[in-house]
Design an enzyme around this catalytic site. Structure first.
Site, PDB file in Angstrom:
ATOM      1  N   GLY A  37       5.643 -28.862  -5.479  1.00 32.52           N
ATOM      2  CA  GLY A  37       5.430 -28.237  -4.149  1.00 32.52           C
ATOM      3  C   GLY A  37       5.104 -26.734  -4.093  1.00 32.52           C
ATOM      4  N   LEU A  51       2.518 -24.865  -3.630  1.00 33.81           N
ATOM      5  CA  LEU A  51       1.271 -24.775  -4.477  1.00 33.81           C
ATOM      6  C   LEU A  51       0.705 -23.665  -4.452  1.00 33.81           C
ATOM      7  CD1 LEU A  51      -0.200 -28.503  -4.060  1.00 33.81           C
ATOM      8  CD2 LEU A  51       1.939 -27.889  -5.566  1.00 33.81           C
ATOM      9  N   HIS A  52       0.140 -23.307  -5.935  1.00 30.75           N
ATOM     10  CA  HIS A  52      -0.506 -21.944  -6.249  1.00 30.75           C
ATOM     11  C   HIS A  52      -1.573 -22.470  -6.960  1.00 30.75           C
ATOM     12  CE1 HIS A  52       1.416 -22.190  -9.812  1.00 30.75           C
ATOM     13  NE2 HIS A  52       2.644 -22.153  -9.456  1.00 30.75           N
ATOM     14  N   HIS A 104      -1.180 -24.893  -9.988  1.00 32.30           N
ATOM     15  CA  HIS A 104      -1.280 -26.258  -9.722  1.00 32.30           C
ATOM     16  C   HIS A 104      -2.452 -26.769  -9.541  1.00 32.30           C
ATOM     17  CE1 HIS A 104       2.911 -24.954  -8.280  1.00 32.30           C
ATOM     18  NE2 HIS A 104       3.286 -26.165  -9.078  1.00 32.30           N
ATOM     19  N   GLN A 138      17.074 -31.470 -11.727  1.00 34.07           N
ATOM     20  CA  GLN A 138      16.908 -30.434 -12.680  1.00 34.07           C
ATOM     21  C   GLN A 138      17.251 -29.039 -12.320  1.00 34.07           C
ATOM     22  OE1 GLN A 138      12.529 -31.249 -12.176  1.00 34.07           O
ATOM     23  NE2 GLN A 138      12.396 -29.084 -12.677  1.00 34.07           N
ATOM     24  N   GLN A 142       1.007 -24.845 -19.230  1.00 34.81           N
ATOM     25  CA  GLN A 142       1.432 -24.260 -20.472  1.00 34.81           C
ATOM     26  C   GLN A 142       2.465 -23.115 -20.079  1.00 34.81           C
ATOM     27  OE1 GLN A 142       1.094 -24.568 -23.573  1.00 34.81           O
ATOM     28  NE2 GLN A 142       2.390 -22.557 -24.179  1.00 34.81           N
ATOM     29  N   ASP A 144       5.160 -23.457 -18.505  1.00 36.84           N
ATOM     30  CA  ASP A 144       6.458 -24.296 -18.945  1.00 36.84           C
ATOM     31  C   ASP A 144       6.540 -24.663 -20.398  1.00 36.84           C
ATOM     32  OD1 ASP A 144       7.952 -23.696 -16.069  1.00 36.84           O
ATOM     33  OD2 ASP A 144       6.318 -24.853 -15.481  1.00 36.84           O
ATOM     34  N   GLN A 194       8.951 -26.990 -21.602  1.00 39.03           N
ATOM     35  CA  GLN A 194       8.949 -28.593 -20.947  1.00 39.03           C
ATOM     36  C   GLN A 194       7.548 -29.200 -21.256  1.00 39.03           C
ATOM     37  OE1 GLN A 194       9.141 -29.266 -16.336  1.00 39.03           O
ATOM     38  NE2 GLN A 194       6.863 -28.928 -16.427  1.00 39.03           N
ATOM     39  N   SER A 237       3.706 -18.539 -10.178  1.00 37.32           N
ATOM     40  CA  SER A 237       4.874 -19.585 -10.147  1.00 37.32           C
ATOM     41  C   SER A 237       5.262 -19.521  -8.576  1.00 37.32           C
ATOM     42  CB  SER A 237       5.864 -18.805 -11.053  1.00 37.32           C
ATOM     43  OG  SER A 237       7.080 -19.314 -10.585  1.00 37.32           O
TER      44      SER A 237
HETATM   45  O1  PAF Z   1       7.101 -28.296 -13.662  1.00 39.80           O
HETATM   46  C1  PAF Z   1       7.489 -28.782 -12.601  1.00 39.80           C
HETATM   47  O2  PAF Z   1       7.136 -28.320 -11.404  1.00 39.80           O
HETATM   48  C2  PAF Z   1       8.620 -29.789 -12.836  1.00 39.80           C
HETATM   49  O3  PAF Z   1       9.292 -29.548 -13.596  1.00 39.80           O
HETATM   50  C3  PAF Z   1       8.218 -31.196 -12.839  1.00 39.80           C
HETATM   51  C4  PAF Z   1       7.203 -31.610 -13.730  1.00 39.80           C
HETATM   52  C5  PAF Z   1       7.213 -31.455 -11.554  1.00 39.80           C
HETATM   53  C6  PAF Z   1       9.260 -32.157 -12.536  1.00 39.80           C
HETATM   54  O4  PAF Z   1      10.032 -32.159 -11.570  1.00 39.80           O
END
Ligand code: PAF
Length: 280
Positions: free
Chosen positions: A29, A31-32, A35, A59, A146, A148, A151, A183
C-alpha cells in the site's frame, strides 16, 4: 473494481473463468508511481489484474517501522481503479496469519548478504507471505519492482525451488526527477533529508560510469560510491556493494557477466535502498 477481504472471495473471482490470464501485483500500500507502473504493465499482459494491499508484519523486525508504516487505503483504491486494476485483495492480518499459523518459508543462501545481513528475518517474512499470495491468487504472471533487487532474486529462487506455475516479471525502478527511487518510505524524509537523498542514485550512477570506463577493481568502485554518499551530512551508510548479480557475493574483480551495484543509507531513522544492475 472489486475489493475483497477474504481468501474465499479472491478464489471465487480468480476461478470464475479459468480461461483468463491473471496478473498479480503484491504491495504493502501507500502506492506511488512505481507500484502503478507494475499495474499498468500487468494490464497490458493479462486479461485480469489483481493487486494486494497488505502490510506484512512478518517481514518487519522488532523496532522496525511496522506500526508507523504509511497507510492510505482510500487513495490507494482510487489509484488502482484509475490504473485499470480489476480486483484488490485487502486482507486483515488474521486472514493471512490466523490463530495457530505455524509455517514459514525460508530461502537460505542468497538471503544472507546485503539486506539480509542488516535485516536477518526480513526475507523469511517476504518468502512466506509471497508464497501465500501466490497460492491464494494463483496468477499467470506476478509483477515486482527492480528497486528491491535482492527481493527479486529471492523470489526467483522461491518460484524455481517450489515449482510455482507462474512467470515473474521484474519492472524497472521508477524515479523522482532528481533520481531518488520512488518508495513509500520517502514519505518519512524531512525536507533536508529529502534534498540529500538523491545521493544514492548519484553514487550508484558514478559507480556504474567508473565500471563502464574499464575499472576492474570493485574496491575502487565501492570507495568512490562511499565518498560521494559521505559528502551528504545527513547520510549514514549501512552498506555499499558491488556484487555478483546472481549470487550477491561481493566482488574483488569486476568481470563480464551480471553485476549489482547497491546501497542502503539511513537518513535519520529512514533507511533507503537503491541499486543499478549491470550486464557486462
Ligand atoms: O515489495 C513489497 O512491497 C513487499 O515485500 C511484498 C512483495 C508486497 C511482500 O509483502
Amino acid at each position: 473494481m472489486d475489493v475483497f477481504n477474504s481468501i474465499s472471495e479472491i478464489r471465487q473471482s480468480r476461478w470464475a473463468d479459468p480461461t483468463l490470464s491473471w496478473g498479480l501485483v503484491p504491495t504493502m500500500g501507500y502506492l506511488h508511481q512505481g507500484h502503478l507502473s507494475l499495474v499498468q504493465k500487468a494490464r497490458t499482459e493479462n486479461d485480469r489484474v489483481m493487486a494486494t494491499i497488505f502490510v506484512n508484519p512478518t517481514q518487519f523486525a522488532e523496532g522496525e517501522d511496522l506500526s508507523s508504516y504509511p497507510r492510505s487505503l482510500k487513495r490507494d483504491l482510487d489509484l488502482l481503479k484509475e490504473a485499470g486494476c480489476d480486483v484488490v485483495f485487502v486482507p486483515q492480518d488474521s486472514e493471512i496469519y490466523p490463530d495457530g499459523f505455524q509455517t514459514a518459508v525460508s530461502v537460505n543462501v542468497i538471503t544472507k548478504q546485503l539486506e539480509g545481513a542488516s535485516r536477518p528475518t526480513h526475507f523469511g517474512g517476504v518468502a512466506t507471505v509471497v508464497t501465500k499470495l501466490f497460492n491464494i491468487a494463483q496468477p499467470t504472471n506476478a509483477y515486482f519492482g527492480q528497486k528491491d533487487a535482492q527481493q527479486t532474486i529471492v523470489l526467483k529462487q522461491l518460484v524455481e525451488d517450489l515449482n510455482f506455475n507462474l512467470n515473474l516479471v521484474i519492472c524497472p525502478t521508477v524515479r523522482e526527477a532528481d533520481g531518488l527511487a520512488m518508495s513509500s518510505r520517502n514519505a518519512y524524509l524531512s525536507k533536508d533529508e529529502r534534498n540529500q537523498a538523491h545521493v544514492l542514485f548519484q553514487a550508484l550512477t558514478e559507480g556504474k560510469n567508473l565500471i563502464l570506463k574499464g575499472e576492474k577493481n570493485a574496491a575502487e568502485v565501492r570507495h568512490l560510491m562511499k565518498k560521494l554518499i559521505e559528502q551528504q551530512p545527513l547520510a549514514k551508510i549501512d552498506y555499499v556493494s558491488v556484487a555478483n548479480g546472481r549470487s550477491l557475493e561481493e566482488l574483488e574483480t569486476i568481470e563480464d557477466g551480471e553485476v549489482l551495484l547497491s546501497t542502503a543509507v539511513y537518513f535519520g531513522n529512514t533507511r533507503l535502498i537503491d541499486n543499478i544492475p549491470l550486464s557486462l
